[in-house]
Design a protein around this motif. Structure first.
Motif, PDB file in Angstrom:
ATOM      1  N   ARG A 164       0.841  -1.200   0.000  1.00 51.23           N
ATOM      2  CA  ARG A 164       0.000   0.000   0.000  1.00 51.23           C
ATOM      3  C   ARG A 164       0.873   1.244   0.000  1.00 51.23           C
ATOM      4  O   ARG A 164       1.905   1.286   0.669  1.00 51.23           O
ATOM      5  N   HIS A 165       0.413   2.259  -0.732  1.00 56.71           N
ATOM      6  CA  HIS A 165       1.198   3.476  -0.872  1.00 56.71           C
ATOM      7  C   HIS A 165       0.267   4.685  -0.894  1.00 56.71           C
ATOM      8  O   HIS A 165      -0.783   4.654  -1.545  1.00 56.71           O
ATOM      9  N   ALA A 166       0.672   5.736  -0.205  1.00 57.17           N
ATOM     10  CA  ALA A 166      -0.086   6.986  -0.208  1.00 57.17           C
ATOM     11  C   ALA A 166       0.348   7.833  -1.394  1.00 57.17           C
ATOM     12  O   ALA A 166       1.541   8.017  -1.635  1.00 57.17           O
ATOM     13  N   CYS A 167      -0.640   8.338  -2.150  1.00 58.12           N
ATOM     14  CA  CYS A 167      -0.301   9.169  -3.298  1.00 58.12           C
ATOM     15  C   CYS A 167      -1.517   9.968  -3.743  1.00 58.12           C
ATOM     16  O   CYS A 167      -2.594   9.398  -3.973  1.00 58.12           O
ATOM     17  N   ASP A 168      -1.340  11.280  -3.843  1.00 64.93           N
ATOM     18  CA  ASP A 168      -2.323  12.146  -4.483  1.00 64.93           C
ATOM     19  C   ASP A 168      -1.914  12.233  -5.941  1.00 64.93           C
ATOM     20  O   ASP A 168      -0.914  12.865  -6.292  1.00 64.93           O
ATOM     21  N   ALA A 169      -2.679  11.586  -6.820  1.00 61.89           N
ATOM     22  CA  ALA A 169      -2.270  11.471  -8.213  1.00 61.89           C
ATOM     23  C   ALA A 169      -2.246  12.806  -8.945  1.00 61.89           C
ATOM     24  O   ALA A 169      -1.622  12.911 -10.002  1.00 61.89           O
ATOM     25  N   SER A 170      -2.905  13.821  -8.401  1.00 59.15           N
ATOM     26  CA  SER A 170      -2.900  15.126  -9.061  1.00 59.15           C
ATOM     27  C   SER A 170      -1.635  15.918  -8.756  1.00 59.15           C
ATOM     28  O   SER A 170      -1.453  17.028  -9.273  1.00 59.15           O
ATOM     29  N   ASP A 171      -0.754  15.361  -7.921  1.00 55.45           N
ATOM     30  CA  ASP A 171       0.485  16.012  -7.522  1.00 55.45           C
ATOM     31  C   ASP A 171       1.656  15.293  -8.203  1.00 55.45           C
ATOM     32  O   ASP A 171       1.971  14.150  -7.867  1.00 55.45           O
ATOM     33  N   ALA A 172       2.296  15.964  -9.148  1.00 56.68           N
ATOM     34  CA  ALA A 172       3.385  15.335  -9.909  1.00 56.68           C
ATOM     35  C   ALA A 172       4.513  14.851  -9.007  1.00 56.68           C
ATOM     36  O   ALA A 172       5.104  13.792  -9.249  1.00 56.68           O
ATOM     37  N   GLY A 173       4.822  15.612  -7.955  1.00 57.49           N
ATOM     38  CA  GLY A 173       5.888  15.227  -7.041  1.00 57.49           C
ATOM     39  C   GLY A 173       5.566  13.947  -6.301  1.00 57.49           C
ATOM     40  O   GLY A 173       6.442  13.081  -6.118  1.00 57.49           O
ATOM     41  N   GLN A 174       4.321  13.805  -5.850  1.00 60.21           N
ATOM     42  CA  GLN A 174       3.931  12.590  -5.148  1.00 60.21           C
ATOM     43  C   GLN A 174       3.944  11.375  -6.070  1.00 60.21           C
ATOM     44  O   GLN A 174       4.312  10.269  -5.659  1.00 60.21           O
ATOM     45  N   VAL A 175       3.551  11.573  -7.312  1.00 56.52           N
ATOM     46  CA  VAL A 175       3.574  10.461  -8.266  1.00 56.52           C
ATOM     47  C   VAL A 175       5.015  10.018  -8.523  1.00 56.52           C
ATOM     48  O   VAL A 175       5.327   8.824  -8.535  1.00 56.52           O
ATOM     49  N   ALA A 176       5.905  10.980  -8.707  1.00 55.86           N
ATOM     50  CA  ALA A 176       7.317  10.638  -8.921  1.00 55.86           C
ATOM     51  C   ALA A 176       7.877   9.895  -7.706  1.00 55.86           C
ATOM     52  O   ALA A 176       8.613   8.907  -7.857  1.00 55.86           O
ATOM     53  N   ALA A 177       7.524  10.357  -6.506  1.00 50.95           N
ATOM     54  CA  ALA A 177       8.006   9.705  -5.288  1.00 50.95           C
ATOM     55  C   ALA A 177       7.470   8.281  -5.174  1.00 50.95           C
ATOM     56  O   ALA A 177       8.173   7.370  -4.699  1.00 50.95           O
ATOM     57  N   LEU A 178       6.231   8.058  -5.604  1.00 48.49           N
ATOM     58  CA  LEU A 178       5.650   6.718  -5.581  1.00 48.49           C
ATOM     59  C   LEU A 178       6.471   5.761  -6.439  1.00 48.49           C
ATOM     60  O   LEU A 178       6.816   4.651  -6.006  1.00 48.49           O
ATOM     61  N   PHE A 179       6.802   6.181  -7.648  1.00 49.30           N
ATOM     62  CA  PHE A 179       7.566   5.297  -8.532  1.00 49.30           C
ATOM     63  C   PHE A 179       8.980   5.075  -8.013  1.00 49.30           C
ATOM     64  O   PHE A 179       9.535   3.968  -8.149  1.00 49.30           O
ATOM     65  N   GLU A 180       9.571   6.091  -7.412  1.00 48.13           N
ATOM     66  CA  GLU A 180      10.898   5.911  -6.834  1.00 48.13           C
ATOM     67  C   GLU A 180      10.850   4.907  -5.688  1.00 48.13           C
ATOM     68  O   GLU A 180      11.776   4.097  -5.519  1.00 48.13           O
ATOM     69  N   GLU A 181       9.779   4.939  -4.919  1.00 47.24           N
ATOM     70  CA  GLU A 181       9.618   3.965  -3.839  1.00 47.24           C
ATOM     71  C   GLU A 181       9.495   2.550  -4.398  1.00 47.24           C
ATOM     72  O   GLU A 181      10.087   1.599  -3.878  1.00 47.24           O
ATOM     73  N   LEU A 182       8.735   2.411  -5.482  1.00 46.77           N
ATOM     74  CA  LEU A 182       8.541   1.094  -6.082  1.00 46.77           C
ATOM     75  C   LEU A 182       9.797   0.582  -6.765  1.00 46.77           C
ATOM     76  O   LEU A 182       9.969  -0.637  -6.924  1.00 46.77           O
ATOM     77  N   ASP A 183      10.676   1.479  -7.168  1.00 50.89           N
ATOM     78  CA  ASP A 183      11.931   1.055  -7.794  1.00 50.89           C
ATOM     79  C   ASP A 183      12.736   0.143  -6.875  1.00 50.89           C
ATOM     80  O   ASP A 183      13.531  -0.688  -7.344  1.00 50.89           O
TER      81      ASP A 183
ATOM     82  N   GLY B  39      -3.160  13.716 -13.743  1.00 53.26           N
ATOM     83  CA  GLY B  39      -2.595  12.630 -12.946  1.00 53.26           C
ATOM     84  C   GLY B  39      -2.256  11.422 -13.797  1.00 53.26           C
ATOM     85  O   GLY B  39      -1.253  10.735 -13.557  1.00 53.26           O
ATOM     86  N   ALA B  40      -3.094  11.144 -14.794  1.00 50.32           N
ATOM     87  CA  ALA B  40      -2.814  10.025 -15.695  1.00 50.32           C
ATOM     88  C   ALA B  40      -1.532  10.274 -16.476  1.00 50.32           C
ATOM     89  O   ALA B  40      -0.725   9.358 -16.689  1.00 50.32           O
ATOM     90  N   PHE B  41      -1.342  11.519 -16.914  1.00 55.07           N
ATOM     91  CA  PHE B  41      -0.096  11.862 -17.606  1.00 55.07           C
ATOM     92  C   PHE B  41       1.098  11.687 -16.683  1.00 55.07           C
ATOM     93  O   PHE B  41       2.118  11.091 -17.073  1.00 55.07           O
ATOM     94  N   TYR B  42       0.993  12.209 -15.445  1.00 50.89           N
ATOM     95  CA  TYR B  42       2.117  12.079 -14.511  1.00 50.89           C
ATOM     96  C   TYR B  42       2.493  10.615 -14.310  1.00 50.89           C
ATOM     97  O   TYR B  42       3.673  10.242 -14.346  1.00 50.89           O
ATOM     98  N   ALA B  43       1.472   9.779 -14.079  1.00 51.85           N
ATOM     99  CA  ALA B  43       1.725   8.364 -13.799  1.00 51.85           C
ATOM    100  C   ALA B  43       2.243   7.645 -15.040  1.00 51.85           C
ATOM    101  O   ALA B  43       3.194   6.850 -14.958  1.00 51.85           O
ATOM    102  N   ALA B  44       1.637   7.913 -16.189  1.00 50.87           N
ATOM    103  CA  ALA B  44       2.060   7.240 -17.412  1.00 50.87           C
ATOM    104  C   ALA B  44       3.495   7.615 -17.767  1.00 50.87           C
ATOM    105  O   ALA B  44       4.289   6.756 -18.183  1.00 50.87           O
ATOM    106  N   GLN B  45       3.846   8.877 -17.590  1.00 53.12           N
ATOM    107  CA  GLN B  45       5.210   9.301 -17.906  1.00 53.12           C
ATOM    108  C   GLN B  45       6.227   8.550 -17.053  1.00 53.12           C
ATOM    109  O   GLN B  45       7.236   8.054 -17.555  1.00 53.12           O
ATOM    110  N   GLN B  46       5.954   8.466 -15.750  1.00 53.04           N
ATOM    111  CA  GLN B  46       6.872   7.751 -14.866  1.00 53.04           C
ATOM    112  C   GLN B  46       6.959   6.271 -15.236  1.00 53.04           C
ATOM    113  O   GLN B  46       8.049   5.679 -15.249  1.00 53.04           O
ATOM    114  N   ALA B  47       5.817   5.676 -15.542  1.00 54.04           N
ATOM    115  CA  ALA B  47       5.809   4.252 -15.885  1.00 54.04           C
ATOM    116  C   ALA B  47       6.551   3.990 -17.189  1.00 54.04           C
ATOM    117  O   ALA B  47       7.374   3.071 -17.285  1.00 54.04           O
TER     118      ALA B  47
END
Length: 234
Positions: free
Chosen positions: A53-72, A110-118
């Motif tokens: 489980r991970h906390a993330c406000d998808a409308s926040d680009a910084g939080q999305v980037a931090a989520l993917f870094e955590e999953l790395d 948020g979809a753009f932020y997440a898709a870009q990181q993925a």
């Protein structure tokens, strides 16, 4: 054949479609990560599926980037599902611009932020899938629902553009038009339609359609799927 998927990230996880996807992915052997603004609500689902489980406000680009870094740290996902959306209803002349901006940010930016990181993580392997949950509002705007249409139209455009860019590079992009109400404990089958069973979308059935999409041979990839109950008008 498309390579086997190993890890899935579901953003906007909750008790409906996201839960059905998490259970199906886990049953098919994928590691699952669940992200939501309040991941505490996901404790039972995480225990059932073995998901993180991970906390993330998808409308926040910084939080999305931090989520993917955590999953790395445990392995980047090769399947991304983006489910969040936000609605603001009302006459166009009376809508609050700030509320509209936030709704579009949740649904589309948020979809753009997440898709870009993925995608940044999928491109080196030439493999992965990005699945975006749309709605009928993404192909037809309804009265007093302009913000939702704005977000969903943008989501569809993002998916189409990404598919044309990324399919030749091995990344399967899908946009799912969910045209109808999704059945849930708080939203049971419509009582006014006793002679029309299955008049609402079963979340488990939707999840199976997502899985079928992932199993498509790359010689015949789709980029968009429309799903609706057999009695739904369109």
């Amino acid at each position: 054949m498309t390579p086997t998927h190993r890890r899935a990230l579901i953003i906007g996880a909750g008790s409906g479609l996201s839960a059905s996807l998490a259970r199906l992915f886990a049953a098919r052997g994928l590691g699952v990560a669940l992200a939501a603004r309040d991941p505490g609500d996901l404790s039972a689902l995480a225990a059932e599926t073995g998901a993180s489980r991970h906390a993330c406000d998808a409308s926040d680009a910084g939080q999305v980037a931090a989520l993917f870094e955590e999953l790395d740290e445990t392995g980047a996902p090769d399947v991304l599902v983006y489910n969040p959306s936000a609605r603001v209803r009302g006459p166009i002349a009376e809508l609050d611009p700030a509320a509209v901006a936030q709704a579009v940010a949740v649904t589309a930016l948020g979809a753009f932020y997440a898709a870009q990181q993925a995608v940044r993580r999928m491109l080196p392997a030439g493999h992965g899938a990005v699945l975006l949950t749309g709605a009928s509002a993404g192909v037809k705007g309804y009265p007093q629902s302009a913000p939702f249409a704005m977000g969903k139209f943008a989501l569809r455009g993002l998916a189409q553009s990404m598919a044309r860019e990324l399919h030749p590079r091995g990344i399967h992009v899908g946009h799912f038009v969910i045209d109808g109400g999704i059945r849930s404990a708080s939203r049971p089958e419509r009582s006014e339609a006793p002679d029309s069973p299955d008049s609402m979308l079963d979340p488990d059935a939707i999840a199976r359609s997502y899985w079928h999409f992932l199993e498509q041979d790359r010689s015949a990839w789709a980029w968009e799927v429309e799903l609706r109950p057999w009695v739904e008008r369109f």
